[in-house]
Scaffold this motif. Structure first.
Motif, mmCIF file in Angstrom:
data_model
loop_
_atom_site.group_PDB
_atom_site.id
_atom_site.type_symbol
_atom_site.label_atom_id
_atom_site.label_comp_id
_atom_site.label_asym_id
_atom_site.label_seq_id
_atom_site.Cartn_x
_atom_site.Cartn_y
_atom_site.Cartn_z
ATOM 1 N N GLU A 95 -1.965 2.698 12.515
ATOM 2 C CA GLU A 95 -2.318 3.583 11.412
ATOM 3 C C GLU A 95 -1.037 4.010 10.711
ATOM 4 O O GLU A 95 0.003 4.158 11.340
ATOM 5 N N GLU A 96 -1.160 4.245 9.423
ATOM 6 C CA GLU A 96 -0.004 4.694 8.656
ATOM 7 C C GLU A 96 0.105 6.210 8.734
ATOM 8 O O GLU A 96 -0.882 6.909 8.933
ATOM 9 N N ASN A 97 1.318 6.717 8.592
ATOM 10 C CA ASN A 97 1.596 8.155 8.570
ATOM 11 C C ASN A 97 1.171 8.861 9.861
ATOM 12 O O ASN A 97 0.590 9.939 9.824
ATOM 13 N N GLY A 146 6.529 2.211 4.980
ATOM 14 C CA GLY A 146 5.112 2.397 4.690
ATOM 15 C C GLY A 146 4.670 1.701 3.421
ATOM 16 O O GLY A 146 5.482 1.096 2.702
ATOM 17 N N THR A 147 3.395 1.776 3.132
ATOM 18 C CA THR A 147 2.830 1.055 1.995
ATOM 19 C C THR A 147 2.997 1.775 0.663
ATOM 20 O O THR A 147 2.538 1.279 -0.359
ATOM 21 N N GLU A 148 3.661 2.917 0.656
ATOM 22 C CA GLU A 148 3.794 3.646 -0.614
ATOM 23 C C GLU A 148 4.498 2.828 -1.689
ATOM 24 O O GLU A 148 4.253 3.010 -2.878
ATOM 25 N N ASP A 149 5.372 1.900 -1.299
ATOM 26 C CA ASP A 149 6.076 1.053 -2.256
ATOM 27 C C ASP A 149 5.632 -0.405 -2.190
ATOM 28 O O ASP A 149 6.247 -1.279 -2.799
ATOM 29 N N TYR A 204 -2.282 2.211 -0.073
ATOM 30 C CA TYR A 204 -3.647 1.699 -0.042
ATOM 31 C C TYR A 204 -4.507 2.615 0.813
ATOM 32 O O TYR A 204 -4.483 2.554 2.039
ATOM 33 N N ALA A 205 -5.277 3.469 0.170
ATOM 34 C CA ALA A 205 -6.094 4.449 0.872
ATOM 35 C C ALA A 205 -7.126 3.790 1.777
ATOM 36 O O ALA A 205 -7.497 4.341 2.809
ATOM 37 N N GLU A 206 -7.595 2.599 1.410
ATOM 38 C CA GLU A 206 -8.632 1.933 2.194
ATOM 39 C C GLU A 206 -8.094 1.250 3.449
ATOM 40 O O GLU A 206 -8.858 0.849 4.323
ATOM 41 N N ALA A 207 -6.781 1.127 3.577
ATOM 42 C CA ALA A 207 -6.196 0.439 4.729
ATOM 43 C C ALA A 207 -6.295 1.323 5.966
ATOM 44 O O ALA A 207 -5.855 2.472 5.955
#
Length: 124
Positions: A11-13, A46-49, A67-70
């Motif tokens: 999971e991210e964050n 992370g995926t922010e960039d 990507y909120a759906e990830a």
């Protein structure tokens, strides 16, 4: 010898891994680098960039992160060289067990895939 790529998805964050995991991974990777097994690897931001280019019906669309759906994202990768599929699988399990021992409160998926060198079948 077959080459493999390992991925770590999570999971991210979810915060920074514990120092004990960093130390265990440094030792694990260092041993494999000294034996010529670990060829290259590293962690990912992370995926922010992140940037994805999606090809659909002959059209290319750019989709920027985050990507909120990830649910899970790739957080790290490694390229390794093993004498056999069995050795690669056993070592990937040991790598996953480091996470279970040193960061038990998170869910981590450690994936191992053989790198294709051409048209032959996996495990060749």
């Amino acid at each position: 010898m077959p080459r493999f790529m390992g991925f770590v998805r999570m999971e991210e964050n979810i915060g920074t891994p514990p120092q004990a995991l960093f130390e265990a991974m440094d030792a694990h990777i260092g041993e494999r680098a000294a034996k010529g097994i670990f060829l290259d690897g590293g962690g990912l931001y992370g995926t922010e960039d992140a940037v994805n280019f999606v090809v659909r019906h002959s059209e290319v669309t750019r989709v920027d992160g985050p990507y909120a759906e990830a649910k899970e994202v790739v957080g790290g990768w490694a390229i390794m060289d093993y004498p056999s599929l069995e050795a690669a699988v056993a070592d990937q399990r040991e790598f996953a067990e480091l996470h279970a021992k040193h960061w038990p409160e998170v869910t981590v998926v450690a994936t191992l895939r053989q790198i294709s060198e051409g048209p032959e079948e996996p495990g060749a």
